[in-house]
Design a protein around this motif. Structure first.
Motif, mmCIF file in Angstrom:
data_model
loop_
_atom_site.group_PDB
_atom_site.id
_atom_site.type_symbol
_atom_site.label_atom_id
_atom_site.label_comp_id
_atom_site.label_asym_id
_atom_site.label_seq_id
_atom_site.Cartn_x
_atom_site.Cartn_y
_atom_site.Cartn_z
ATOM 1 N N ASN A 26 0.853 -1.182 0.000
ATOM 2 C CA ASN A 26 0.000 0.000 0.000
ATOM 3 C C ASN A 26 0.893 1.237 0.000
ATOM 4 O OD1 ASN A 26 0.605 0.838 2.695
ATOM 5 N ND2 ASN A 26 -0.949 -0.544 3.492
ATOM 6 N N ASP A 27 0.325 2.377 -0.330
ATOM 7 C CA ASP A 27 1.107 3.597 -0.527
ATOM 8 C C ASP A 27 1.836 4.038 0.740
ATOM 9 O OD1 ASP A 27 1.968 5.586 -2.367
ATOM 10 O OD2 ASP A 27 0.681 7.026 -1.304
ATOM 11 N N LEU A 28 1.223 3.855 1.895
ATOM 12 C CA LEU A 28 1.850 4.264 3.158
ATOM 13 C C LEU A 28 3.127 3.469 3.415
ATOM 14 C CD1 LEU A 28 1.776 5.903 5.782
ATOM 15 C CD2 LEU A 28 0.410 4.059 6.761
ATOM 16 N N VAL A 29 3.051 2.158 3.272
ATOM 17 C CA VAL A 29 4.225 1.300 3.506
ATOM 18 C C VAL A 29 5.324 1.620 2.500
ATOM 19 C CG1 VAL A 29 5.070 -1.080 3.489
ATOM 20 C CG2 VAL A 29 2.882 -0.541 4.553
ATOM 21 N N ALA A 30 4.968 1.741 1.234
ATOM 22 C CA ALA A 30 5.966 2.057 0.210
ATOM 23 C C ALA A 30 6.622 3.407 0.480
ATOM 24 C CB ALA A 30 5.326 2.040 -1.169
ATOM 25 N N SER A 31 5.851 4.392 0.887
ATOM 26 C CA SER A 31 6.400 5.721 1.174
ATOM 27 C C SER A 31 7.346 5.695 2.369
ATOM 28 C CB SER A 31 5.270 6.717 1.450
ATOM 29 O OG SER A 31 4.512 6.911 0.292
ATOM 30 N N ARG A 32 6.978 4.962 3.391
ATOM 31 C CA ARG A 32 7.854 4.882 4.579
ATOM 32 C C ARG A 32 9.159 4.166 4.263
ATOM 33 N NH1 ARG A 32 3.970 4.103 9.833
ATOM 34 N NH2 ARG A 32 3.028 6.147 9.646
ATOM 35 N N LEU A 33 9.083 3.076 3.530
ATOM 36 C CA LEU A 33 10.311 2.371 3.170
ATOM 37 C C LEU A 33 11.176 3.214 2.244
ATOM 38 C CD1 LEU A 33 8.983 -1.253 2.605
ATOM 39 C CD2 LEU A 33 10.312 -0.404 4.538
ATOM 40 N N THR A 34 10.560 3.980 1.365
ATOM 41 C CA THR A 34 11.305 4.870 0.481
ATOM 42 C C THR A 34 11.958 5.987 1.268
ATOM 43 O OG1 THR A 34 9.809 4.381 -1.347
ATOM 44 C CG2 THR A 34 11.128 6.368 -1.547
ATOM 45 N N SER A 35 11.255 6.516 2.270
ATOM 46 C CA SER A 35 11.793 7.638 3.045
ATOM 47 C C SER A 35 13.027 7.253 3.865
ATOM 48 C CB SER A 35 10.722 8.231 3.964
ATOM 49 O OG SER A 35 10.429 7.345 5.023
#
Length: 68
Positions: A26-35
């Motif tokens: 999901n977008d939240l998990v992907a964004s956190r791992l990217t950050s």
């Protein structure tokens, strides 16, 4: 430079057992791992190192919340 699958040394793609497709998260998990720098939100990733770094960060965040 093209990322390589650690199992078969081919290009990192859905053919690699460690490949994580950005559409699978999901977008939240992907964004956190990217950050925190352990995931590429645009292309996906396949690497034991990146998975281990993500897990280490999770453990660190949990342990620092419980400190005095």
């Amino acid at each position: 430079m093209v990322k390589k699958c650690p199992f078969n040394n081919n290009e990192c793609s859905s053919e690699c057992a460690l490949f994580i497709d950005p559409r699978d998260l999901n977008d939240l998990v992907a964004s956190r791992l990217t950050s925190i720098g352990v995931f590429d939100k645009q292309n996906g990733m396949c690497s034991l190192k990146n998975l281990a770094l993500g897990e280490s960060r999770f453990i660190f965040e949990k342990s620092s919340q419980n400190s005095f």
